[in-house]
Design a protein around this motif. Structure first.
Motif, PDB file in Angstrom:
ATOM      1  N   LYS A  36       0.839  -1.205   0.000  1.00  0.00           N
ATOM      2  CA  LYS A  36       0.000   0.000   0.000  1.00  0.00           C
ATOM      3  C   LYS A  36       0.871   1.251   0.000  1.00  0.00           C
ATOM      4  O   LYS A  36       0.602   2.199  -0.737  1.00  0.00           O
ATOM      5  CB  LYS A  36      -0.944  -0.001   1.204  1.00  0.00           C
ATOM      6  CG  LYS A  36      -1.857   1.206   1.225  1.00  0.00           C
ATOM      7  CD  LYS A  36      -2.885   1.130   2.328  1.00  0.00           C
ATOM      8  CE  LYS A  36      -3.795   2.355   2.307  1.00  0.00           C
ATOM      9  NZ  LYS A  36      -4.805   2.273   3.370  1.00  0.00           N
ATOM     10  N   LEU A  37       1.925   1.252   0.801  1.00  0.00           N
ATOM     11  CA  LEU A  37       2.831   2.403   0.848  1.00  0.00           C
ATOM     12  C   LEU A  37       3.441   2.645  -0.530  1.00  0.00           C
ATOM     13  O   LEU A  37       3.473   3.777  -1.011  1.00  0.00           O
ATOM     14  CB  LEU A  37       3.923   2.163   1.890  1.00  0.00           C
ATOM     15  CG  LEU A  37       4.983   3.251   2.020  1.00  0.00           C
ATOM     16  CD1 LEU A  37       4.347   4.577   2.451  1.00  0.00           C
ATOM     17  CD2 LEU A  37       6.063   2.826   3.012  1.00  0.00           C
ATOM     18  N   GLU A  38       3.910   1.601  -1.176  1.00  0.00           N
ATOM     19  CA  GLU A  38       4.505   1.746  -2.504  1.00  0.00           C
ATOM     20  C   GLU A  38       3.489   2.244  -3.525  1.00  0.00           C
ATOM     21  O   GLU A  38       3.816   3.079  -4.373  1.00  0.00           O
ATOM     22  CB  GLU A  38       5.112   0.424  -2.953  1.00  0.00           C
ATOM     23  CG  GLU A  38       6.343   0.049  -2.152  1.00  0.00           C
ATOM     24  CD  GLU A  38       6.860  -1.348  -2.427  1.00  0.00           C
ATOM     25  OE1 GLU A  38       6.253  -2.071  -3.245  1.00  0.00           O
ATOM     26  OE2 GLU A  38       7.884  -1.713  -1.827  1.00  0.00           O
ATOM     27  N   ALA A  39       2.255   1.777  -3.436  1.00  0.00           N
ATOM     28  CA  ALA A  39       1.211   2.226  -4.363  1.00  0.00           C
ATOM     29  C   ALA A  39       0.928   3.713  -4.183  1.00  0.00           C
ATOM     30  O   ALA A  39       0.779   4.457  -5.167  1.00  0.00           O
ATOM     31  CB  ALA A  39      -0.059   1.412  -4.169  1.00  0.00           C
ATOM     32  N   VAL A  40       0.853   4.156  -2.954  1.00  0.00           N
ATOM     33  CA  VAL A  40       0.591   5.575  -2.692  1.00  0.00           C
ATOM     34  C   VAL A  40       1.774   6.421  -3.156  1.00  0.00           C
ATOM     35  O   VAL A  40       1.585   7.497  -3.738  1.00  0.00           O
ATOM     36  CB  VAL A  40       0.264   5.803  -1.196  1.00  0.00           C
ATOM     37  CG1 VAL A  40       0.178   7.278  -0.871  1.00  0.00           C
ATOM     38  CG2 VAL A  40      -1.039   5.100  -0.830  1.00  0.00           C
ATOM     39  N   LEU A  41       2.988   5.944  -2.927  1.00  0.00           N
ATOM     40  CA  LEU A  41       4.161   6.679  -3.410  1.00  0.00           C
ATOM     41  C   LEU A  41       4.166   6.783  -4.934  1.00  0.00           C
ATOM     42  O   LEU A  41       4.449   7.848  -5.486  1.00  0.00           O
ATOM     43  CB  LEU A  41       5.447   5.997  -2.936  1.00  0.00           C
ATOM     44  CG  LEU A  41       5.830   6.226  -1.480  1.00  0.00           C
ATOM     45  CD1 LEU A  41       6.963   5.288  -1.063  1.00  0.00           C
ATOM     46  CD2 LEU A  41       6.234   7.664  -1.253  1.00  0.00           C
ATOM     47  N   ARG A  42       3.841   5.665  -5.634  1.00  0.00           N
ATOM     48  CA  ARG A  42       3.776   5.699  -7.102  1.00  0.00           C
ATOM     49  C   ARG A  42       2.720   6.697  -7.585  1.00  0.00           C
ATOM     50  O   ARG A  42       2.948   7.445  -8.528  1.00  0.00           O
ATOM     51  CB  ARG A  42       3.477   4.319  -7.651  1.00  0.00           C
ATOM     52  CG  ARG A  42       4.682   3.428  -7.783  1.00  0.00           C
ATOM     53  CD  ARG A  42       4.397   2.183  -8.621  1.00  0.00           C
ATOM     54  NE  ARG A  42       3.313   1.373  -8.080  1.00  0.00           N
ATOM     55  CZ  ARG A  42       3.467   0.431  -7.148  1.00  0.00           C
ATOM     56  NH1 ARG A  42       4.651   0.197  -6.639  1.00  0.00           N
ATOM     57  NH2 ARG A  42       2.428  -0.255  -6.722  1.00  0.00           N
ATOM     58  N   LYS A  43       1.583   6.698  -6.913  1.00  0.00           N
ATOM     59  CA  LYS A  43       0.503   7.606  -7.291  1.00  0.00           C
ATOM     60  C   LYS A  43       0.947   9.059  -7.124  1.00  0.00           C
ATOM     61  O   LYS A  43       0.701   9.890  -8.005  1.00  0.00           O
ATOM     62  CB  LYS A  43      -0.745   7.330  -6.457  1.00  0.00           C
ATOM     63  CG  LYS A  43      -1.918   8.192  -6.817  1.00  0.00           C
ATOM     64  CD  LYS A  43      -3.134   7.836  -6.017  1.00  0.00           C
ATOM     65  CE  LYS A  43      -4.302   8.749  -6.390  1.00  0.00           C
ATOM     66  NZ  LYS A  43      -5.487   8.496  -5.589  1.00  0.00           N
TER      67      LYS A  43
END
Length: 62
Positions: free
Chosen positions: A49-56
């Motif tokens: 989830k952290l990586e997804a939010v960072l990518r976004k």
């Protein structure tokens, strides 16, 4: 993606709240899962989830 991630686990009844923090950006996300789930599963889900939010966020700045 973050080179280091800090995790915090907090049990709330039958659930476990996991917070993942990227110390470089200060970005923090949380997930909730069953308290009887493995630590690996909970960490992995919080990390994803952290990586997804960072990518976004990177895509929005893009």
């Amino acid at each position: 993606m973050p080179q280091e991630t800090l995790f915090e686990f907090h049990r709330v009844g039958a659930y476990m709240k996991v917070t993942a923090l990227d110390p470089d950006t200060g970005l923090e996300v949380s997930i909730v899962g069953p308290a009887n789930a493995s630590e690996y599963t909970l960490r992995t889900n919080a990390q994803r989830k952290l990586e997804a939010v960072l990518r976004k966020r990177l895509a929005e700045k893009g």
